[in-house]
Write a protein that holds these residues in place. Sequence first.
Motif, PDB file in Angstrom:
ATOM      1  N   THR A   1      -1.730  -7.360  -6.323  1.00  0.00           N
ATOM      2  CA  THR A   1      -0.737  -8.290  -5.786  1.00  0.00           C
ATOM      3  C   THR A   1       0.657  -7.684  -5.857  1.00  0.00           C
ATOM      4  OG1 THR A   1      -2.086 -10.173  -6.467  1.00  0.00           O
ATOM      5  CG2 THR A   1       0.254 -10.598  -6.027  1.00  0.00           C
ATOM      6  N   GLU A   2       0.945  -6.979  -6.957  1.00  0.00           N
ATOM      7  CA  GLU A   2       2.245  -6.325  -7.100  1.00  0.00           C
ATOM      8  C   GLU A   2       2.453  -5.274  -6.015  1.00  0.00           C
ATOM      9  OE1 GLU A   2       2.442  -4.664 -10.978  1.00  0.00           O
ATOM     10  OE2 GLU A   2       2.213  -6.592 -12.001  1.00  0.00           O
ATOM     11  N   ILE A   3       1.432  -4.463  -5.765  1.00  0.00           N
ATOM     12  CA  ILE A   3       1.545  -3.418  -4.756  1.00  0.00           C
ATOM     13  C   ILE A   3       1.786  -4.025  -3.376  1.00  0.00           C
ATOM     14  CG2 ILE A   3       0.250  -1.629  -3.523  1.00  0.00           C
ATOM     15  CD1 ILE A   3      -1.064  -0.948  -6.248  1.00  0.00           C
ATOM     16  N   GLU A   4       1.052  -5.088  -3.067  1.00  0.00           N
ATOM     17  CA  GLU A   4       1.241  -5.711  -1.758  1.00  0.00           C
ATOM     18  C   GLU A   4       2.631  -6.337  -1.638  1.00  0.00           C
ATOM     19  OE1 GLU A   4      -0.776  -5.129   0.746  1.00  0.00           O
ATOM     20  OE2 GLU A   4      -1.765  -3.896  -0.787  1.00  0.00           O
ATOM     21  N   GLY A   5       3.178  -6.826  -2.751  1.00  0.00           N
ATOM     22  CA  GLY A   5       4.539  -7.354  -2.735  1.00  0.00           C
ATOM     23  C   GLY A   5       5.560  -6.277  -2.420  1.00  0.00           C
ATOM     24  N   ILE A   6       5.343  -5.079  -2.948  1.00  0.00           N
ATOM     25  CA  ILE A   6       6.239  -3.957  -2.661  1.00  0.00           C
ATOM     26  C   ILE A   6       6.117  -3.556  -1.191  1.00  0.00           C
ATOM     27  CG2 ILE A   6       6.813  -1.560  -3.231  1.00  0.00           C
ATOM     28  CD1 ILE A   6       5.637  -2.141  -6.056  1.00  0.00           C
ATOM     29  N   ARG A   7       4.907  -3.554  -0.678  1.00  0.00           N
ATOM     30  CA  ARG A   7       4.712  -3.240   0.745  1.00  0.00           C
ATOM     31  C   ARG A   7       5.492  -4.211   1.630  1.00  0.00           C
ATOM     32  NH1 ARG A   7       0.478   0.352   0.958  1.00  0.00           N
ATOM     33  NH2 ARG A   7      -1.257  -0.133  -0.444  1.00  0.00           N
ATOM     34  N   ARG A   8       5.445  -5.482   1.278  1.00  0.00           N
ATOM     35  CA  ARG A   8       6.120  -6.490   2.104  1.00  0.00           C
ATOM     36  C   ARG A   8       7.620  -6.262   2.131  1.00  0.00           C
ATOM     37  NH1 ARG A   8       2.117  -9.864  -0.155  1.00  0.00           N
ATOM     38  NH2 ARG A   8       3.537 -10.538  -1.823  1.00  0.00           N
ATOM     39  N   VAL A   9       8.197  -5.870   0.996  1.00  0.00           N
ATOM     40  CA  VAL A   9       9.631  -5.595   0.948  1.00  0.00           C
ATOM     41  C   VAL A   9       9.953  -4.376   1.807  1.00  0.00           C
ATOM     42  CG1 VAL A   9      11.559  -4.929  -0.536  1.00  0.00           C
ATOM     43  CG2 VAL A   9       9.952  -6.674  -1.304  1.00  0.00           C
ATOM     44  N   GLY A  10       9.143  -3.323   1.708  1.00  0.00           N
ATOM     45  CA  GLY A  10       9.349  -2.137   2.542  1.00  0.00           C
ATOM     46  C   GLY A  10       9.217  -2.456   4.021  1.00  0.00           C
ATOM     47  N   ALA A  11       8.265  -3.313   4.349  1.00  0.00           N
ATOM     48  CA  ALA A  11       8.058  -3.683   5.747  1.00  0.00           C
ATOM     49  C   ALA A  11       9.244  -4.450   6.306  1.00  0.00           C
ATOM     50  CB  ALA A  11       6.782  -4.514   5.871  1.00  0.00           C
ATOM     51  N   ARG A  12       9.873  -5.287   5.489  1.00  0.00           N
ATOM     52  CA  ARG A  12      11.054  -6.034   5.944  1.00  0.00           C
ATOM     53  C   ARG A  12      12.166  -5.093   6.370  1.00  0.00           C
ATOM     54  NH1 ARG A  12      13.088  -9.714   1.368  1.00  0.00           N
ATOM     55  NH2 ARG A  12      14.779 -10.016   2.899  1.00  0.00           N
ATOM     56  N   LEU A  13      12.288  -3.975   5.684  1.00  0.00           N
ATOM     57  CA  LEU A  13      13.345  -3.020   6.002  1.00  0.00           C
ATOM     58  C   LEU A  13      13.134  -2.385   7.369  1.00  0.00           C
ATOM     59  CD1 LEU A  13      15.817  -1.955   4.360  1.00  0.00           C
ATOM     60  CD2 LEU A  13      14.407   0.006   3.739  1.00  0.00           C
ATOM     61  N   LEU A  14      11.883  -2.373   7.831  1.00  0.00           N
ATOM     62  CA  LEU A  14      11.527  -1.691   9.079  1.00  0.00           C
ATOM     63  C   LEU A  14      11.189  -2.641  10.212  1.00  0.00           C
ATOM     64  CD1 LEU A  14       9.060   0.951   7.574  1.00  0.00           C
ATOM     65  CD2 LEU A  14      11.419   1.364   8.257  1.00  0.00           C
ATOM     66  N   ASN A  15      11.135  -3.932   9.918  1.00  0.00           N
ATOM     67  CA  ASN A  15      10.622  -4.907  10.881  1.00  0.00           C
ATOM     68  C   ASN A  15       9.206  -4.518  11.295  1.00  0.00           C
ATOM     69  OD1 ASN A  15      10.671  -7.220  12.488  1.00  0.00           O
ATOM     70  ND2 ASN A  15      11.445  -6.124  14.278  1.00  0.00           N
ATOM     71  N   ALA A  16       8.398  -4.190  10.284  1.00  0.00           N
ATOM     72  CA  ALA A  16       7.026  -3.741  10.500  1.00  0.00           C
ATOM     73  C   ALA A  16       6.059  -4.698   9.822  1.00  0.00           C
ATOM     74  CB  ALA A  16       6.841  -2.330   9.925  1.00  0.00           C
ATOM     75  N   GLY A  17       4.775  -4.548  10.116  1.00  0.00           N
ATOM     76  CA  GLY A  17       3.758  -5.273   9.386  1.00  0.00           C
ATOM     77  C   GLY A  17       3.509  -4.584   8.055  1.00  0.00           C
ATOM     78  N   SER A  18       3.294  -5.356   7.001  1.00  0.00           N
ATOM     79  CA  SER A  18       3.085  -4.740   5.688  1.00  0.00           C
ATOM     80  C   SER A  18       1.827  -3.880   5.667  1.00  0.00           C
ATOM     81  CB  SER A  18       3.010  -5.816   4.598  1.00  0.00           C
ATOM     82  OG  SER A  18       1.943  -6.708   4.839  1.00  0.00           O
ATOM     83  N   ASP A  19       0.874  -4.165   6.549  1.00  0.00           N
ATOM     84  CA  ASP A  19      -0.340  -3.353   6.602  1.00  0.00           C
ATOM     85  C   ASP A  19      -0.083  -1.995   7.243  1.00  0.00           C
ATOM     86  OD1 ASP A  19       0.082  -4.506   9.143  1.00  0.00           O
ATOM     87  OD2 ASP A  19      -2.042  -4.280   9.664  1.00  0.00           O
ATOM     88  N   GLU A  20       1.125  -1.783   7.801  1.00  0.00           N
ATOM     89  CA  GLU A  20       1.482  -0.507   8.416  1.00  0.00           C
ATOM     90  C   GLU A  20       2.300   0.385   7.481  1.00  0.00           C
ATOM     91  OE1 GLU A  20       2.003  -1.544  13.098  1.00  0.00           O
ATOM     92  OE2 GLU A  20       3.481  -2.466  11.757  1.00  0.00           O
ATOM     93  N   VAL A  21       2.519  -0.073   6.254  1.00  0.00           N
ATOM     94  CA  VAL A  21       3.376   0.639   5.306  1.00  0.00           C
ATOM     95  C   VAL A  21       2.549   1.220   4.160  1.00  0.00           C
ATOM     96  CG1 VAL A  21       5.228   0.388   3.612  1.00  0.00           C
ATOM     97  CG2 VAL A  21       5.417  -0.727   5.848  1.00  0.00           C
ATOM     98  N   ALA A  22       2.603   2.534   4.036  1.00  0.00           N
ATOM     99  CA  ALA A  22       2.036   3.219   2.874  1.00  0.00           C
ATOM    100  C   ALA A  22       3.166   3.529   1.912  1.00  0.00           C
ATOM    101  CB  ALA A  22       1.323   4.501   3.295  1.00  0.00           C
ATOM    102  N   LEU A  23       2.908   3.400   0.630  1.00  0.00           N
ATOM    103  CA  LEU A  23       3.951   3.576  -0.387  1.00  0.00           C
ATOM    104  C   LEU A  23       3.896   5.006  -0.922  1.00  0.00           C
ATOM    105  CD1 LEU A  23       3.495   0.120  -2.133  1.00  0.00           C
ATOM    106  CD2 LEU A  23       5.268   0.790  -0.488  1.00  0.00           C
ATOM    107  N   LEU A  24       4.395   5.913  -0.094  1.00  0.00           N
ATOM    108  CA  LEU A  24       4.327   7.337  -0.409  1.00  0.00           C
ATOM    109  C   LEU A  24       5.696   7.999  -0.318  1.00  0.00           C
ATOM    110  CD1 LEU A  24       1.154   8.453   1.609  1.00  0.00           C
ATOM    111  CD2 LEU A  24       1.313   8.057  -0.851  1.00  0.00           C
ATOM    112  N   GLY A  25       6.035   8.772  -1.292  1.00  0.00           N
ATOM    113  CA  GLY A  25       7.161   9.678  -1.264  1.00  0.00           C
ATOM    114  C   GLY A  25       6.643  11.005  -1.797  1.00  0.00           C
ATOM    115  N   PRO A  26       7.349  12.105  -1.600  1.00  0.00           N
ATOM    116  CA  PRO A  26       8.612  12.255  -0.894  1.00  0.00           C
ATOM    117  C   PRO A  26       8.455  12.195   0.629  1.00  0.00           C
ATOM    118  CG  PRO A  26       7.816  14.383  -1.589  1.00  0.00           C
ATOM    119  CD  PRO A  26       6.860  13.371  -2.161  1.00  0.00           C
ATOM    120  N   THR A  27       9.579  12.295   1.329  1.00  0.00           N
ATOM    121  CA  THR A  27       9.577  12.248   2.787  1.00  0.00           C
ATOM    122  C   THR A  27       8.658  13.316   3.374  1.00  0.00           C
ATOM    123  OG1 THR A  27      11.884  11.534   2.693  1.00  0.00           O
ATOM    124  CG2 THR A  27      11.056  12.274   4.831  1.00  0.00           C
ATOM    125  N   SER A  28       8.685  14.496   2.799  1.00  0.00           N
ATOM    126  CA  SER A  28       7.899  15.610   3.329  1.00  0.00           C
ATOM    127  C   SER A  28       6.409  15.315   3.299  1.00  0.00           C
ATOM    128  CB  SER A  28       8.206  16.896   2.557  1.00  0.00           C
ATOM    129  OG  SER A  28       7.953  16.718   1.171  1.00  0.00           O
TER     130      SER A  28
END
Length: 394
Positions: free
Chosen positions: A69-96
């Motif tokens: 649930t915590e991970i999905e909550g982080i995805r939702r916040v990241g998705a808001r920044l992009l106007n994307a669906g949370s299912d389209e966001v992977a929580l990966l860094g670095p950019t490269s």
Amino acid sequence: MQNPGSQVDVSIDHILADEALRHHLFPVTQKRIFLAHAGVAPLPGPAVAALKHEAERASIAQEGSDYLTEIEGIRRVGARLLNAGSDEVALLGPTSLGLNLVANGLDWKEGDEVVCYPDDYPANVYPWQALAAKGVKVVPLEPERIGEITPDLVFAALTPRTRLVALASCHYLSGFRLDYEHIGEELHQRGVLFCLDAIQSLGATTIDVRHIDFLAADSHKWMLGPLGAGIFYVKRRHFETLRPTLLGAWNIVSPGFIAQPGIIFEDSARRFEPGALNLLALHGMKASLELILGLGVKQIEARLLDLRSYCEDKLLARGFKVIGFANRRSQKTGITTLAFDSEEKAVGLAKKLRDNRVDISLRHSRKGTACIRLSPHFYNTEAEIDEVIKIMTS
């Protein structure tokens, strides 16, 4: 237990008018004038609080019963920044990492073409250059001035063989802002894929992924998050087009953690996350993003452009050479870069600033021009800019 890092309800004007609050939210302001957010930014107070909270919790258990649930909550916040669906966001860094997943995950054919800019930050150059070994033709963009990638320049480079255009949303040295919306819309109409390195924009300018196919950004610059926590976006319709090249127990369906005879990927951007996530850092990123989203990205963008104008006007009046000063406001970002004819002068001035508790970035162009890059964030003040210029001219 409530995360203490998310309890901030203020405006930019409120922060700038209350020095005690500014110091509390951005501890670095108590010690230094930090003008290097295009590099590695210091963490704001809410992120530090979230990290402390999660670290203390991890001393009992790093993985609680509600970690999914915590991970999905982080995805939702990241998705808001992009106007994307949370299912389209992977929580990966670095950019490269995200950029390499794109470069290595597409089914390239000999003779395919990829358009890129050789003077982008190296992380957004090498993955595309390496495709030449697969028979892909790398088409380099050559703008008249460093970083000034215009839609016309991009469109002129397209051919019927163009498979992908890979660009940065903002040039790391010149601060030139890419018209990604115009470019993305045209590429979409032509059926050409568009990959955006957004690390110099997310948190500082609005990004809408409507016409973007792939995007990657670590959080440690304008998002004010920890190193190694980031966002990798893949448009849902490309889940089958972009094959995951990193395989593990997290992104492949493995009931009961038992390996299966066939590989079936998870039905979300989790398919690009092969294993354990950097959960501690991601909680810090979430707190920083909640602060940014609470203040409003459009408001932050306007503030940064005002600071750019203030800084630029003052520097030009004192005879400094500012890269891109004549560009339109819509082509500018919070980055102000000074070019120097003398390496010795630039290095000496950079040292002088650092000795006076001012953080800046010393960079060089391909031609060897020494540059000092100033990149304040919304919480920096005009008084700090005045102090920095005073140091530079004294």
